[in-house]
Design a protein around this motif. Structure first.
Motif, PDB file in Angstrom:
ATOM      1  N   PRO A   1      38.212 -44.175  67.874  1.00  0.00           N
ATOM      2  CA  PRO A   1      37.686 -42.994  68.586  1.00  0.00           C
ATOM      3  C   PRO A   1      38.629 -42.409  69.625  1.00  0.00           C
ATOM      4  O   PRO A   1      38.513 -41.236  69.975  1.00  0.00           O
ATOM      5  CB  PRO A   1      36.408 -43.525  69.243  1.00  0.00           C
ATOM      6  N   ARG A   2      39.557 -43.221  70.150  1.00  0.00           N
ATOM      7  CA  ARG A   2      40.563 -42.740  71.099  1.00  0.00           C
ATOM      8  C   ARG A   2      39.951 -42.083  72.324  1.00  0.00           C
ATOM      9  O   ARG A   2      40.384 -41.007  72.761  1.00  0.00           O
ATOM     10  CB  ARG A   2      41.550 -41.789  70.410  1.00  0.00           C
ATOM     11  N   LEU A   3      38.926 -42.724  72.866  1.00  0.00           N
ATOM     12  CA  LEU A   3      38.322 -42.235  74.103  1.00  0.00           C
ATOM     13  C   LEU A   3      39.130 -42.739  75.294  1.00  0.00           C
ATOM     14  O   LEU A   3      39.708 -43.831  75.250  1.00  0.00           O
ATOM     15  CB  LEU A   3      36.879 -42.727  74.226  1.00  0.00           C
ATOM     16  N   PHE A   4      39.134 -41.966  76.374  1.00  0.00           N
ATOM     17  CA  PHE A   4      39.776 -42.409  77.603  1.00  0.00           C
ATOM     18  C   PHE A   4      38.821 -43.368  78.310  1.00  0.00           C
ATOM     19  O   PHE A   4      37.711 -42.962  78.706  1.00  0.00           O
ATOM     20  CB  PHE A   4      40.103 -41.224  78.504  1.00  0.00           C
ATOM     21  N   PRO A   5      39.216 -44.632  78.490  1.00  0.00           N
ATOM     22  CA  PRO A   5      38.277 -45.618  79.044  1.00  0.00           C
ATOM     23  C   PRO A   5      37.896 -45.342  80.488  1.00  0.00           C
ATOM     24  O   PRO A   5      36.876 -45.852  80.963  1.00  0.00           O
ATOM     25  CB  PRO A   5      39.037 -46.946  78.901  1.00  0.00           C
ATOM     26  N   TRP A   6      38.696 -44.561  81.202  1.00  0.00           N
ATOM     27  CA  TRP A   6      38.409 -44.279  82.613  1.00  0.00           C
ATOM     28  C   TRP A   6      37.586 -42.990  82.775  1.00  0.00           C
ATOM     29  O   TRP A   6      37.350 -42.550  83.890  1.00  0.00           O
ATOM     30  CB  TRP A   6      39.707 -44.152  83.403  1.00  0.00           C
ATOM     31  N   ARG A   7      37.131 -42.418  81.663  1.00  0.00           N
ATOM     32  CA  ARG A   7      36.282 -41.224  81.724  1.00  0.00           C
ATOM     33  C   ARG A   7      34.952 -41.514  81.040  1.00  0.00           C
ATOM     34  O   ARG A   7      34.912 -42.173  80.002  1.00  0.00           O
ATOM     35  CB  ARG A   7      36.960 -40.024  81.042  1.00  0.00           C
ATOM     36  N   ARG A   8      33.888 -40.996  81.600  1.00  0.00           N
ATOM     37  CA  ARG A   8      32.557 -41.197  81.028  1.00  0.00           C
ATOM     38  C   ARG A   8      32.407 -40.373  79.742  1.00  0.00           C
ATOM     39  O   ARG A   8      33.259 -39.534  79.425  1.00  0.00           O
ATOM     40  CB  ARG A   8      31.482 -40.833  82.058  1.00  0.00           C
ATOM     41  N   ALA A   9      31.308 -40.638  79.017  1.00  0.00           N
ATOM     42  CA  ALA A   9      31.131 -40.019  77.695  1.00  0.00           C
ATOM     43  C   ALA A   9      31.244 -38.500  77.757  1.00  0.00           C
ATOM     44  O   ALA A   9      31.994 -37.883  76.983  1.00  0.00           O
ATOM     45  CB  ALA A   9      29.785 -40.436  77.107  1.00  0.00           C
ATOM     46  N   LEU A  10      30.505 -37.870  78.675  1.00  0.00           N
ATOM     47  CA  LEU A  10      30.533 -36.413  78.762  1.00  0.00           C
ATOM     48  C   LEU A  10      31.919 -35.912  79.142  1.00  0.00           C
ATOM     49  O   LEU A  10      32.389 -34.891  78.619  1.00  0.00           O
ATOM     50  CB  LEU A  10      29.491 -35.925  79.771  1.00  0.00           C
ATOM     51  N   GLU A  11      32.589 -36.612  80.028  1.00  0.00           N
ATOM     52  CA  GLU A  11      33.936 -36.212  80.436  1.00  0.00           C
ATOM     53  C   GLU A  11      34.894 -36.281  79.256  1.00  0.00           C
ATOM     54  O   GLU A  11      35.784 -35.432  79.111  1.00  0.00           O
ATOM     55  CB  GLU A  11      34.425 -37.103  81.573  1.00  0.00           C
ATOM     56  N   ASN A  12      34.745 -37.285  78.398  1.00  0.00           N
ATOM     57  CA  ASN A  12      35.568 -37.379  77.199  1.00  0.00           C
ATOM     58  C   ASN A  12      35.310 -36.205  76.265  1.00  0.00           C
ATOM     59  O   ASN A  12      36.235 -35.656  75.664  1.00  0.00           O
ATOM     60  CB  ASN A  12      35.304 -38.694  76.462  1.00  0.00           C
TER      61      ASN A  12
ATOM     62  N   ARG B   1      26.856 -31.495  76.833  1.00  0.00           N
ATOM     63  CA  ARG B   1      25.547 -32.167  76.827  1.00  0.00           C
ATOM     64  C   ARG B   1      24.795 -31.865  75.530  1.00  0.00           C
ATOM     65  O   ARG B   1      24.175 -32.757  74.938  1.00  0.00           O
ATOM     66  CB  ARG B   1      24.718 -31.725  78.030  1.00  0.00           C
ATOM     67  N   GLU B   2      24.862 -30.619  75.089  1.00  0.00           N
ATOM     68  CA  GLU B   2      24.201 -30.240  73.839  1.00  0.00           C
ATOM     69  C   GLU B   2      24.789 -31.008  72.661  1.00  0.00           C
ATOM     70  O   GLU B   2      24.057 -31.481  71.782  1.00  0.00           O
ATOM     71  CB  GLU B   2      24.354 -28.740  73.601  1.00  0.00           C
ATOM     72  N   MET B   3      26.102 -31.155  72.644  1.00  0.00           N
ATOM     73  CA  MET B   3      26.736 -31.855  71.528  1.00  0.00           C
ATOM     74  C   MET B   3      26.416 -33.343  71.550  1.00  0.00           C
ATOM     75  O   MET B   3      26.198 -33.955  70.502  1.00  0.00           O
ATOM     76  CB  MET B   3      28.252 -31.637  71.545  1.00  0.00           C
ATOM     77  N   LEU B   4      26.378 -33.942  72.731  1.00  0.00           N
ATOM     78  CA  LEU B   4      26.001 -35.352  72.809  1.00  0.00           C
ATOM     79  C   LEU B   4      24.571 -35.548  72.323  1.00  0.00           C
ATOM     80  O   LEU B   4      24.267 -36.529  71.628  1.00  0.00           O
ATOM     81  CB  LEU B   4      26.171 -35.879  74.230  1.00  0.00           C
ATOM     82  N   ALA B   5      23.696 -34.627  72.663  1.00  0.00           N
ATOM     83  CA  ALA B   5      22.325 -34.713  72.158  1.00  0.00           C
ATOM     84  C   ALA B   5      22.305 -34.560  70.642  1.00  0.00           C
ATOM     85  O   ALA B   5      21.554 -35.253  69.931  1.00  0.00           O
ATOM     86  CB  ALA B   5      21.461 -33.642  72.811  1.00  0.00           C
ATOM     87  N   GLU B   6      23.155 -33.697  70.127  1.00  0.00           N
ATOM     88  CA  GLU B   6      23.187 -33.444  68.689  1.00  0.00           C
ATOM     89  C   GLU B   6      23.660 -34.679  67.909  1.00  0.00           C
ATOM     90  O   GLU B   6      23.244 -34.887  66.764  1.00  0.00           O
ATOM     91  CB  GLU B   6      24.102 -32.250  68.400  1.00  0.00           C
ATOM     92  N   VAL B   7      24.516 -35.486  68.522  1.00  0.00           N
ATOM     93  CA  VAL B   7      24.972 -36.707  67.835  1.00  0.00           C
ATOM     94  C   VAL B   7      24.116 -37.919  68.203  1.00  0.00           C
ATOM     95  O   VAL B   7      24.466 -39.054  67.898  1.00  0.00           O
ATOM     96  CB  VAL B   7      26.464 -36.997  68.124  1.00  0.00           C
TER      97      VAL B   7
ATOM     98  N   ARG C   1      30.656 -44.871  70.186  1.00  0.00           N
ATOM     99  CA  ARG C   1      31.956 -44.312  70.571  1.00  0.00           C
ATOM    100  C   ARG C   1      32.446 -43.307  69.525  1.00  0.00           C
ATOM    101  O   ARG C   1      33.022 -42.270  69.876  1.00  0.00           O
ATOM    102  CB  ARG C   1      32.981 -45.429  70.773  1.00  0.00           C
ATOM    103  N   GLN C   2      32.191 -43.609  68.256  1.00  0.00           N
ATOM    104  CA  GLN C   2      32.601 -42.673  67.215  1.00  0.00           C
ATOM    105  C   GLN C   2      31.772 -41.390  67.275  1.00  0.00           C
ATOM    106  O   GLN C   2      32.272 -40.296  66.992  1.00  0.00           O
ATOM    107  CB  GLN C   2      32.468 -43.331  65.839  1.00  0.00           C
ATOM    108  N   ARG C   3      30.506 -41.514  67.696  1.00  0.00           N
ATOM    109  CA  ARG C   3      29.679 -40.320  67.887  1.00  0.00           C
ATOM    110  C   ARG C   3      30.225 -39.452  69.027  1.00  0.00           C
ATOM    111  O   ARG C   3      30.195 -38.222  68.952  1.00  0.00           O
ATOM    112  CB  ARG C   3      28.232 -40.722  68.169  1.00  0.00           C
ATOM    113  N   VAL C   4      30.711 -40.082  70.078  1.00  0.00           N
ATOM    114  CA  VAL C   4      31.331 -39.321  71.166  1.00  0.00           C
ATOM    115  C   VAL C   4      32.564 -38.586  70.645  1.00  0.00           C
ATOM    116  O   VAL C   4      32.798 -37.417  70.980  1.00  0.00           O
ATOM    117  CB  VAL C   4      31.704 -40.245  72.339  1.00  0.00           C
ATOM    118  N   ALA C   5      33.348 -39.267  69.808  1.00  0.00           N
ATOM    119  CA  ALA C   5      34.534 -38.630  69.237  1.00  0.00           C
ATOM    120  C   ALA C   5      34.154 -37.430  68.372  1.00  0.00           C
ATOM    121  O   ALA C   5      34.832 -36.393  68.391  1.00  0.00           O
ATOM    122  CB  ALA C   5      35.327 -39.645  68.419  1.00  0.00           C
ATOM    123  N   LEU C   6      33.071 -37.542  67.614  1.00  0.00           N
ATOM    124  CA  LEU C   6      32.594 -36.418  66.813  1.00  0.00           C
ATOM    125  C   LEU C   6      32.147 -35.260  67.708  1.00  0.00           C
ATOM    126  O   LEU C   6      32.457 -34.094  67.435  1.00  0.00           O
ATOM    127  CB  LEU C   6      31.431 -36.867  65.925  1.00  0.00           C
ATOM    128  N   ALA C   7      31.416 -35.584  68.763  1.00  0.00           N
ATOM    129  CA  ALA C   7      30.981 -34.553  69.698  1.00  0.00           C
ATOM    130  C   ALA C   7      32.184 -33.854  70.320  1.00  0.00           C
ATOM    131  O   ALA C   7      32.194 -32.625  70.481  1.00  0.00           O
ATOM    132  CB  ALA C   7      30.089 -35.159  70.780  1.00  0.00           C
TER     133      ALA C   7
END
Length: 244
Positions: free
Chosen positions: A82-93, A108-114, A132-138
């Protein structure tokens, strides 16, 4: 290499005679490919066949290819990691680098959508691999891309999470209608999700077949079973589950 972007009336991807070599090894040996707006294309092939190399070229991450490449004006990529930044929260990513109107609300809408409403403030370490992969999709879809590039995004997930993620991607792509290129080793995954299935072998497209089956598709549908046997045979894999 000649690279241009598309208008809405053209193919989102148009590739002609694309070659890519690393030293003396030619990985892509003259690829031709079109992907229409809203079309979902799956790309199969053995490791080293050039699948991920082609995806990286379309994403603008590899400028060493030659040939004509016309790609989306707003491509987005989701990788196996997913390549998320570990020092940033889900929405920030999700909204990082997003310059559209009200990116936080859109994120926020996209996180709700996933399926991650209420997890906007979660750190990546607090999320499961599937989440984490859902965050990457969002993060990919929040920018409303005309081309979504998926590089084996489900391969690190367990079987149940993988099925759920596949269903989510299918629903998201039907809703947002980007052109999609999915790189995968999983024949069944390709048949369940894609409008077209391509096979890459030794740097060339050796199979390009359209599936005109309604969504959602069943794994035991006779045509899915028959196509699975055909593709596995083309890939040189024996299907022990096929009827004798």
């Amino acid at each position: 290499m000649t690279t241009t972007t598309t208008t809405t009336t053209e193919q989102v991807v148009r590739v002609r005679g694309v070659r890519r070599a690393f030293g003396d090894t030619e990985v892509l040996a003259g690829i031709d490919l079109d992907i229409a707006p809203g079309e979902f294309v799956a790309l199969l092939g053995h490791s080293g066949s050039g699948k991920s190399t082609l995806l990286r070229i379309l994403a603008g991450l590899d400028d060493g290819a030659t040939g004509e490449i016309r790609t989306g004006s707003a491509p987005a990529v989701v990788f196996q990691d997913p390549r998320l930044f570990p020092w940033r929260r889900a929405l920030e990513n999700v909204v990082l680098g997003h310059r559209g109107a009200d990116p936080v609300a859109h994120g926020r809408e996209m996180l709700a959508e996933v399926g991650l409403a209420g997890r906007e403030d979660a750190w990546p370490r607090e999320l499961s691999g599937g989440q984490r992969q859902r965050v990457a999709l969002a993060r990919a879809l929040v920018r409303e891309p005309d081309l979504l590039l998926l590089d084996e995004p489900f391969s690190a997930l367990d079987a149940l999470t993988r099925i759920s993620a596949q269903q989510l991607v299918q629903a998201l792509c039907q809703r947002h209608q980007p052109a999609v290129l999915l790189v995968t080793h999983d024949v069944e995954e390709a048949l369940l999700l894609a409008d077209r299935v391509l096979v890459l072998h030794e740097g060339r497209v050796v199979h390009d077949d359209r599936l005109d089956l309604p969504m959602p598709r069943r794994r035991d549908h006779p045509e899915i079973v028959a196509r699975r046997v055909e593709l596995l045979s083309l890939l040189g894999v024996r299907d022990d589950s096929a009827p004798l």
